[in-house]
Design a protein around this motif. Structure first.
Motif, PDB file in Angstrom:
ATOM      1  N   LYS A  20      44.698  60.263  26.395  1.00  0.00           N
ATOM      2  CA  LYS A  20      43.276  59.541  25.983  1.00  0.00           C
ATOM      3  C   LYS A  20      43.221  58.221  25.923  1.00  0.00           C
ATOM      4  N   GLU A  21      44.275  57.610  25.513  1.00  0.00           N
ATOM      5  CA  GLU A  21      44.192  55.851  25.648  1.00  0.00           C
ATOM      6  C   GLU A  21      43.890  55.389  26.853  1.00  0.00           C
TER       7      GLU A  21
ATOM      8  N   ASP B  78      40.287  56.116  27.755  1.00  0.00           N
ATOM      9  CA  ASP B  78      39.496  55.180  27.082  1.00  0.00           C
ATOM     10  C   ASP B  78      39.404  53.668  27.359  1.00  0.00           C
ATOM     11  N   ARG B  79      40.456  53.452  27.812  1.00  0.00           N
ATOM     12  CA  ARG B  79      40.585  52.057  28.526  1.00  0.00           C
ATOM     13  C   ARG B  79      39.842  52.010  29.831  1.00  0.00           C
TER      14      ARG B  79
ATOM     15  N   SER C  74      37.712  59.015  34.648  1.00  0.00           N
ATOM     16  CA  SER C  74      37.737  58.950  33.340  1.00  0.00           C
ATOM     17  C   SER C  74      36.206  58.531  32.959  1.00  0.00           C
TER      18      SER C  74
ATOM     19  N   GLY D  96      34.397  55.621  29.912  1.00  0.00           N
ATOM     20  CA  GLY D  96      33.203  55.393  29.178  1.00  0.00           C
ATOM     21  C   GLY D  96      32.118  56.282  29.565  1.00  0.00           C
ATOM     22  N   ASP D  97      30.951  56.337  29.037  1.00  0.00           N
ATOM     23  CA  ASP D  97      29.725  57.222  29.150  1.00  0.00           C
ATOM     24  C   ASP D  97      29.499  57.246  30.678  1.00  0.00           C
TER      25      ASP D  97
END
Length: 348
Positions: A175-176, A179-180, A243, A183-184
């Motif tokens: 998950k990290e 997130d890095r 991602s 995005g949307d």
């Protein structure tokens, strides 16, 4: 099969290098010649500028690729190459191809380019003089077949864009890391006026967008809802495509594109693709099942709003796109196998 592979072999995210990897898997014996150094020389820039201004000057061969090709052909003796594969050979000279033809007449000389080679900004004087000397030209632009023939091409074949299965694939990301990198809504690529206007339309209507790009993108760093990051390369490129909840796929207007490399790369990485609607996109991925499309900024905004809150449908389409890449043989290896069969007059 014995192949001499010529092209730009620098940069892990370089699609020419990816095609070479596919050739390595297919060929029984392969030799490689690199045509590009990591830093473009001053003389190359000057020569390209003058050519674009209409002066018929050749690009310099900074890597001495022409002599390397000659040397390899000279040393091969009776062990002739089946295929000389040249990937966007804008620094390859006509006397080099004539030398190959003279010493190894059975060798099929192939030109491949992912760019629109009918447009001057993609050409060189070297390339134009070589056009009639290739046995086959492969282009990913379906609308320039006749244009290339007018330039002197003997045979032109259309092929779709491809992805590299050992580089563009879905990874098991923490998950990290998601997130890095994600995005949307995200876009990876160079600045162009139309794509910038579309992204500004989204952010001005409350959609958060992350852009990986350099150059003129840096002028937009202080806009609300818009995050500008440096260009992303190596494995982070594929990871980012995976991602983003929504990966935008814009087409390069200066090339008149109907599909682009990201057309294949986004779905292959397991990403959800929202692309410009074209006839070729619709043929490659089924709308609403394997990808989504837009024809206006208003439709782009509507689709972003819908899919950001409909996770299951979004994930289903991303999965459908990934499966389509596999079932339709969009990978480099499968695509180049088909191309080589055409070159060697075998059944596809």
């Amino acid at each position: 099969m014995k192949v001499l592979s010529v092209g730009t072999m620098v940069g892990l995210s370089n699609t020419c290098l990816h095609r070479h990897w596919a050739l390595e898997k297919i060929a029984d014996e392969i030799y490689v010649v690199n045509t590009r150094s990591e830093k473009t020389s001053f003389f190359y820039k000057i020569a390209n500028y003058l050519f674009q201004k209409g002066i018929p000057i050749r690009l310099p061969d900074d890597c001495n690729a022409n002599q390397e090709i000659r040397n390899i052909i000279d040393q091969s003796g009776k062990e002739a190459f089946d295929v000389l594969w040249i990937d966007k050979g804008i620094t390859i000279n006509p006397d080099t191809l004539a030398h190959v033809r003279r010493l190894s007449p059975k060798t099929k000389i192939v030109s491949y380019s992912p760019d629109n080679m009918a447009l001057k900004h993609n050409q060189s004087q070297n390339y134009l003089k070589c056009v009639p000397l290739y046995d086959v030209h492969f282009t990913t632009k379906s609308y320039i077949l006749e244009d290339l023939k007018k330039l002197g091409a003997v045979r032109v074949e259309f092929t779709t864009k491809h992805y590299e299965q050992t580089f563009h694939y879905e990874r098991d990301l923490a998950k990290e890391e998601m997130d890095r990198l994600g995005g949307d809504v995200g876009f990876i690529g160079a600045w162009e006026k139309e794509r910038c206007e579309s992204i500004l339309y989204l952010v001005n209507n409350g959609i958060k967008v992350k852009v990986y790009g350099d150059g003129k993108w840096n002028d937009y760093k202080n806009i609300e809802n818009l995050e500008i990051k440096p260009g992303v390369y190596s494995e982070d490129y594929s990871k980012a495509l995976q991602s983003f909840k929504i990966s935008l796929c814009f087409l390069r207007k200066m090339n008149h594109d109907l599909q682009t490399s990201r057309t294949m790369e986004i779905p292959a990485c397991g990403g959800f693709m929202l692309a410009e609607r074209t006839i070729e996109h619709l043929e490659l991925f089924e709308e609403g099942e394997e990808a989504e499309y837009f024809s206006s900024n208003e439709e782009l905004l509507e689709k972003c709003r819908y899919y950001l809150i409909n996770d299951d449908k979004r994930r289903s389409i991303a999965k459908g796109g990934k499966n389509r890449c596999a079932t339709s043989g969009y990978s480099n290896e499968e695509s180049i196998r088909r191309m080589l069969k055409i070159v060697l007059n075998e059944k596809v």
